[in-house]
Design an enzyme around this catalytic site. Structure first.
Site, PDB file in Angstrom:
ATOM      1  CB  CYS A   1      -1.005  -0.137   1.174  1.00 24.57           C
ATOM      2  SG  CYS A   1      -0.514   0.996   2.749  1.00 24.57           S
ATOM      3  CD  GLU A   2      -0.562   5.405  -3.584  1.00 24.44           C
ATOM      4  OE1 GLU A   2       0.013   4.961  -4.590  1.00 24.44           O
ATOM      5  OE2 GLU A   2      -1.714   6.228  -3.713  1.00 24.44           O
ATOM      6  CG  HIS A   3      -2.241   5.521   1.638  1.00 29.75           C
ATOM      7  ND1 HIS A   3      -3.477   5.026   1.628  1.00 29.75           N
ATOM      8  CD2 HIS A   3      -1.977   6.583   0.847  1.00 29.75           C
ATOM      9  CE1 HIS A   3      -4.044   5.518   0.281  1.00 29.75           C
ATOM     10  NE2 HIS A   3      -3.413   6.590  -0.065  1.00 29.75           N
ATOM     11  CG  HIS A   4       0.028   2.804   6.037  1.00 24.43           C
ATOM     12  ND1 HIS A   4      -1.281   2.661   5.412  1.00 24.43           N
ATOM     13  CD2 HIS A   4      -0.108   3.802   7.024  1.00 24.43           C
ATOM     14  CE1 HIS A   4      -2.346   3.615   5.942  1.00 24.43           C
ATOM     15  NE2 HIS A   4      -1.525   4.411   7.158  1.00 24.43           N
TER      16      HIS A   4
ATOM     17  CD  GLN B   1      -8.181  -4.386  -2.805  1.00 22.46           C
ATOM     18  OE1 GLN B   1      -7.861  -4.589  -1.745  1.00 22.46           O
ATOM     19  NE2 GLN B   1      -9.445  -5.099  -3.220  1.00 22.46           N
TER      20      GLN B   1
ATOM     21  CB  CYS C   1      -1.736  -0.312   6.298  1.00 19.18           C
ATOM     22  SG  CYS C   1      -3.245  -0.309   5.188  1.00 19.18           S
TER      23      CYS C   1
HETATM   24 ZN   LIG Z   1      -2.402   1.443   4.059  1.00 17.89          ZN
END
Ligand SMILES: [Zn+2]
Length: 182
Positions: A71-74, A112, A142
């Protein structure tokens, strides 16, 4: 990259020189290079020689494809199953190449929803089918590992193009085939 990972280890309160961590920067570098190898992959090269002209206009479905992404956020993994279906117009993709397309877009920093769309759009672009549908079911670490909201929920995303969007019966047939457990 190794120096950055060394610094990161220090920042989280570790001693990067202790025995168990000495080789960690090198390992993470290699691991990250593999997990982001999709940026350097060439879809056309991958599909070279694997597109065939056929006289077949029924639904082609490849289901339960395992995928692993970050995931690009975490920068934490999300993973699960991907189901791909399309109705050919004149061309089909060699069946073994469909999971490879999923890999190319999974091995990047992703969300996703975008991952699902990129797989569907690539199939549309490469063989111009009458329609294409992609469903992804993912577990996001995450969400599962952090904070108080520990949960085993599965995130489901879908992309429906062409007849999969316009024709409810086609969509229903796809969903039915996906839900049937082998
Ligand atoms: Zn994430």
């Amino acid at each position: 990259m190794r120096q950055l990972i060394r610094d990161l280890l220090t920042h989280v309160g570790e001693d990067p020189d202790r025995e168990g961590l000495v080789k960690t920067p090198e390992r993470i570098e290699k691991s990250l290079q593999f997990l982001t190898s999709g940026y350097r992959a060439d879809v056309d090269e991958l599909l070279n020689g694997a597109l065939f002209t056929v006289d077949y206009s029924e639904m082609v479905i490849v289901k339960d494809i395992d995928f692993y992404s970050l995931c690009e956020h975490h920068l934490l993994p999300f993973f699960g199953k991907c189901h791909v279906a399309y109705i050919p117009r004149t061309r089909v993709i060699g069946l073994s190449k469909v999971p490879r397309i999923v890999d190319v877009f999974s091995r990047r920093l992703q969300v996703q929803e975008r991952l699902t769309n990129e797989i569907a759009e690539t199939i549309r672009e490469k063989i111009d089918p009458l329609g294409v549908g992609v469903i992804m079911e993912g577990t996001h670490l995450c969400m599962a590992m952090r904070g108080v909201a520990k949960q085993n929920s599965v995130t489901v995303t879908s992309a429906m193009l062409g007849t999969f969007r316009s024709d409810a019966r086609t969509r229903a047939e796809f969903l039915q085939l996906v839900q049937r457990r082998s």
